[in-house]
Design a protein around this motif. Structure first.
Motif, PDB file in Angstrom:
ATOM      1  N   ASN A 157       0.640  -1.479  -0.689  1.00 27.39           N
ATOM      2  CA  ASN A 157      -0.081  -0.195   0.189  1.00 27.39           C
ATOM      3  C   ASN A 157       0.974   1.433  -0.335  1.00 27.39           C
ATOM      4  OD1 ASN A 157      -2.393   1.067  -0.722  1.00 27.39           O
ATOM      5  ND2 ASN A 157      -3.282   0.234   2.175  1.00 27.39           N
ATOM      6  N   HIS A 158       2.317   1.169  -0.058  1.00 29.61           N
ATOM      7  CA  HIS A 158       3.442   2.483   0.481  1.00 29.61           C
ATOM      8  C   HIS A 158       4.473   1.730  -0.367  1.00 29.61           C
ATOM      9  CE1 HIS A 158       0.711   2.669   3.997  1.00 29.61           C
ATOM     10  NE2 HIS A 158       1.016   4.064   3.736  1.00 29.61           N
ATOM     11  N   SER A 207       7.082   3.010  -3.555  1.00 29.05           N
ATOM     12  CA  SER A 207       8.537   4.465  -4.083  1.00 29.05           C
ATOM     13  C   SER A 207       8.709   3.444  -5.607  1.00 29.05           C
ATOM     14  CB  SER A 207      10.237   4.381  -3.054  1.00 29.05           C
ATOM     15  OG  SER A 207      10.518   4.899  -3.363  1.00 29.05           O
ATOM     16  N   TYR A 256       1.401   9.610 -12.771  1.00 30.27           N
ATOM     17  CA  TYR A 256      -0.532   9.904 -11.472  1.00 30.27           C
ATOM     18  C   TYR A 256      -1.756   9.216 -13.068  1.00 30.27           C
ATOM     19  CZ  TYR A 256       1.581  10.992  -7.003  1.00 30.27           C
ATOM     20  OH  TYR A 256       2.028  11.344  -6.422  1.00 30.27           O
ATOM     21  N   MET A 298      -4.629   5.711  -7.979  1.00 33.33           N
ATOM     22  CA  MET A 298      -4.089   5.954  -6.594  1.00 33.33           C
ATOM     23  C   MET A 298      -5.151   7.101  -5.272  1.00 33.33           C
ATOM     24  SD  MET A 298      -1.151   7.452  -6.626  1.00 33.33           S
ATOM     25  CE  MET A 298      -1.056   7.734  -4.387  1.00 33.33           C
ATOM     26  N   GLY A 299      -4.868   7.062  -4.223  1.00 35.31           N
ATOM     27  CA  GLY A 299      -5.631   7.232  -3.640  1.00 35.31           C
ATOM     28  C   GLY A 299      -7.012   6.093  -3.167  1.00 35.31           C
ATOM     29  N   HIS A 352      -2.409   3.464  -1.766  1.00 33.26           N
ATOM     30  CA  HIS A 352      -2.560   4.870  -0.939  1.00 33.26           C
ATOM     31  C   HIS A 352      -1.638   5.190  -0.612  1.00 33.26           C
ATOM     32  CE1 HIS A 352      -3.107   6.609   3.060  1.00 33.26           C
ATOM     33  NE2 HIS A 352      -1.908   6.616   3.432  1.00 33.26           N
ATOM     34  N   ALA A 353      -0.444   4.820  -0.977  1.00 29.47           N
ATOM     35  CA  ALA A 353       1.085   5.958  -1.253  1.00 29.47           C
ATOM     36  C   ALA A 353       1.824   5.835  -1.971  1.00 29.47           C
ATOM     37  CB  ALA A 353       0.987   6.339  -0.320  1.00 29.47           C
ATOM     38  N   LEU A 354       2.295   6.029  -2.801  1.00 28.81           N
ATOM     39  CA  LEU A 354       3.205   6.162  -4.379  1.00 28.81           C
ATOM     40  C   LEU A 354       4.171   7.830  -4.435  1.00 28.81           C
ATOM     41  CD1 LEU A 354       3.695   4.195  -6.027  1.00 28.81           C
ATOM     42  CD2 LEU A 354       2.467   6.143  -8.477  1.00 28.81           C
ATOM     43  N   ALA A 355       5.726   6.985  -3.574  1.00 29.00           N
ATOM     44  CA  ALA A 355       6.779   8.420  -3.849  1.00 29.00           C
ATOM     45  C   ALA A 355       7.609   7.900  -5.264  1.00 29.00           C
ATOM     46  CB  ALA A 355       7.874   7.966  -2.839  1.00 29.00           C
TER      47      ALA A 355
END
Length: 76
Positions: free
Chosen positions: A31-32, A34, A55, A62-63, A67-70
């Motif tokens: 979920n997180h 990079s 994106y 996304m979202g 949940h999170a993508l650096a």
């Protein structure tokens, strides 16, 4: 709802076929992430435009499922 690394990679690759993609699961929870993405499609684009391209490739996930993508982008 979590997304598999392969699914994230496939969505990006569909939008940026020449991309070299490196993804890491930061928390071990699917979920997180990079991601470092290298593509010739980023040439001449600002970092903001490059990130928007990534994106957009995720097609609204996304979202939601993701949940999170650096993101780190590089021109090829």
């Amino acid at each position: 709802m979590a997304m598999d690394i392969k699914e994230v990679e496939t969505l990006i690759k569909d939008a940026l076929p020449d991309a070299i993609i490196e993804i890491q699961d930061l928390a071990g929870d699917s979920n997180h992430y990079s991601a470092t993405i290298t593509s010739s499609k980023f040439s001449g684009k600002s970092k903001i435009e490059q990130h928007k391209m990534v994106y957009n490739s995720l097609k609204g996930k996304m979202g939601n499922e993701l949940h999170a993508l650096a993101i780190k982008t590089k021109e090829q």
